[in-house]
Design an enzyme around this catalytic site. Structure first.
Site, PDB file in Angstrom:
ATOM      1  N   HIS A   1      17.865  70.866 -30.496  1.00  0.00           N
ATOM      2  CA  HIS A   1      18.487  72.030 -29.823  1.00  0.00           C
ATOM      3  C   HIS A   1      19.054  73.026 -30.840  1.00  0.00           C
ATOM      4  O   HIS A   1      19.981  73.763 -30.537  1.00  0.00           O
ATOM      5  CB  HIS A   1      19.607  71.614 -28.868  1.00  0.00           C
TER       6      HIS A   1
ATOM      7  N   SER B   1      15.088  96.721 -47.410  1.00  0.00           N
ATOM      8  CA  SER B   1      15.321  97.705 -46.356  1.00  0.00           C
ATOM      9  C   SER B   1      15.475  99.066 -47.003  1.00  0.00           C
ATOM     10  O   SER B   1      16.029  99.185 -48.096  1.00  0.00           O
ATOM     11  CB  SER B   1      16.595  97.341 -45.595  1.00  0.00           C
TER      12      SER B   1
ATOM     13  N   LYS C   1      19.511  93.864 -48.205  1.00  0.00           N
ATOM     14  CA  LYS C   1      18.586  93.104 -47.371  1.00  0.00           C
ATOM     15  C   LYS C   1      17.336  92.638 -48.090  1.00  0.00           C
ATOM     16  O   LYS C   1      16.793  93.307 -48.950  1.00  0.00           O
ATOM     17  CB  LYS C   1      18.166  93.966 -46.169  1.00  0.00           C
TER      18      LYS C   1
ATOM     19  N   GLU D   1       7.609  86.859 -40.248  1.00  0.00           N
ATOM     20  CA  GLU D   1       7.657  87.482 -38.921  1.00  0.00           C
ATOM     21  C   GLU D   1       6.262  87.872 -38.450  1.00  0.00           C
ATOM     22  O   GLU D   1       5.911  87.729 -37.277  1.00  0.00           O
ATOM     23  CB  GLU D   1       8.564  88.715 -38.955  1.00  0.00           C
TER      24      GLU D   1
END
Ligand code: ARG
Length: 466
Positions: free
Chosen positions: A165, A286, A292, A299
């Site tokens: 979980h 970024s 970042k 992704e």
């Protein structure tokens, strides 16, 4: 817009389209050359094998066979050097090549299509293509598995939290976690191998759907094209695309594995988790936030799964209502497979790169493994083993210890012996041996368990099979 200019121009557009006549629209919907030109090499190889068989059976003359073979060789080099002019008027790759052959060698070209149809021709070309693609996928999965085995070996005793979980469950080793993916990609590769075996039958000679009256030798063409044997039913041969569906379903399952891994990489590389650092090669910065480092490759691997699953559903839907044998609907099989193949290849390659380059932050994993009461099960097991409690009671006692630790804001291992004994008098100082995450993982020596000794055995098993 107010003066209706847009309206007029769109009318004109449609008007223009209709003015070009239904034949232009027919050509556009009918043509597959835009994508099936990818099958040129398979088409030429199939034609050469077919011509050789026709000649050996006396169906065409040896001279015509030689002309055909020379012509096809010329076409092959024309296509490969970019000199071939593909024509949409000629609909597909089969007609494009045959028409060019006629220009090159004259009437002998017309003899090539004896005892065959575009129906068995396309079934052959596409099957050859899918088979080669599967062979490529098999090799790529082997490389991905090898990358994982290396990481698993280096991290056979790197402790991290195991999750259920997405909540801390029990400590595991990162090596063990890596080996879970080895199992998944190993099964994907087994599915690939099985599919190759499955589709290793030659379609050529099924002709339009009923076979042919010419004395052809389908075993000869099957052998020449590297198939185990010819297909056994000509109707089935030209009407099914289950080999393409099998490829797509394997690709979808594999993409699902890749996507779950991608998701873990995304989570692990956040500053909050900080379990891994991705190499610069597989991340981006970024344009506005200098701090970042984004896991874009992961992704995109995750996103490719959507396309691949979409292709599987698209082809299943194309096929589901088709009566036997061939229908033109089946021309829609190729783009789905080509797109899925490109996507899954890219996803495997990107993932292999990420796994190879991954920086494992052992300290962060160790710290996370030690928090969240991950050794609570070990305490319960100790109470069963050393204090003779039934497991249910041990579970209850451990729950009390967790509650106390929670109240104090510390880990289980930080509770004093007196505090633990106040919860259960049977507890002795020996309990501290199991409250550490290292002791916890080392104790899980059941077959397939997370103990470093076990993980090393599994790595050795896979090394012998990869
Ligand atoms: N381009 C067609 C396809 O991909 C080739 C087979 C055409 N056969 C036919 N009878 N029209 O399916």
């Amino acid at each position: 817009m107010a003066d209706g200019t847009d309206q007029k121009s769109s009318n004109q557009m449609w008007g223009g389209r209709f003015a070009s006549g239904p034949s232009a629209i027919m050509e556009e919907i009918n043509a597959s050359i835009g994508f099936d030109k990818k099958l040129y090499a398979q088409d030429i190889r199939g034609s050469m094998a077919h011509a050789a068989m026709l000649a050996s059976k006396g169906i065409i003359s040896p001279e015509d066979k030689d002309k055909i073979t020379d012509g096809l060789n010329t076409i092959l080099s024309e296509i490969e050097s970019g000199r071939f002019e593909f024509s949409r008027k000629l609909e597909d790759i089969h007609m494009n090549i045959e028409a060019r052959l006629a220009t090159l060698i004259g009437p002998a070209a017309g003899r090539l299509h004896t005892a065959r149809s575009r129906n068995d021709q396309v079934a052959l070309d596409f099957r050859l293509w899918v088979k080669e693609e599967l062979q490529k996928t098999e090799g790529m999965l082997t490389t991905l598995i090898a990358a994982f085995l290396d990481r698993a070996e280096e991290n056979a005793d790197t402790v991290m939290p195991g999750f259920t979980h997405l909540q801390t469950a029990q400590p595991v080793t990162f090596g063990h976690h890596c080996m879970a993916y080895v199992e998944m990609f190993g099964r994907d590769r087994a599915r690939v191998r099985h599919a190759i075996e499955h589709m290793d039958e030659s379609p050529i000679g099924a002709a339009a759907l009923a076979g042919t009256g010419y004395p052809i030798d389908r075993h000869m063409t099957a052998k020449a094209l590297g198939f185990r044997e010819p297909t056994r039913n000509s109707i089935d041969t030209v009407s099914d695309r289950d080999f393409a569906l099998e490829f797509l379903s394997i690709a979808s399952i594999c993409a699902t594995h890749l996507s779950r891994l991608a998701e873990e990489i995304v989570i692990w590389s956040t500053p909050q988790f900080g379990f891994i650092r991705l190499s610069d090669a597989f991340s981006t910065g970024s344009s506005i936030m200098p701090q970042k480092k984004n896991p874009d490759a992961a992704e995109l691997v995750r996103a490719k799964t959507g396309r691949i699953n979409g292709s599987l559903i698209a082809l299943l839907t194309v096929m589901k209502g088709l009566p036997l044998a061939y229908s033109k609907d089946m021309q829609e099989d190729k783009e789905q497979v080509f797109d899925a193949a490109e996507s899954v290849e890219l996803a495997i390659a990107a993932m292999t790169g990420m796994i190879r380059d991954l920086e494992v932050r052992k300290d962060r994993m160790r710290a996370a493994a030690g928090s969240g009461y991950s050794t609570a099960t070990d305490l319960a097991d100790w109470l069963v083993r050393e204090a003779g409690l039934p497991f249910r009671d041990a579970h209850h006692v451990t729950g009390n210890a967790v509650a106390l630790a929670e109240k104090k804001g510390c880990d289980l291992a930080d509770l004093s012996l007196e505090e633990l004994q106040a919860i259960h008098p049977g507890i002795t100082k020996g309990v501290f041996d199991v409250l550490s995450v290292e002791a916890s993982v080392a104790s899980r020596t059941s077959f397939g368990g997370t103990a470093p000794s076990e993980v090393k055995k599994q790595i050795a098993w896979w090394r012998g099979r990869n």
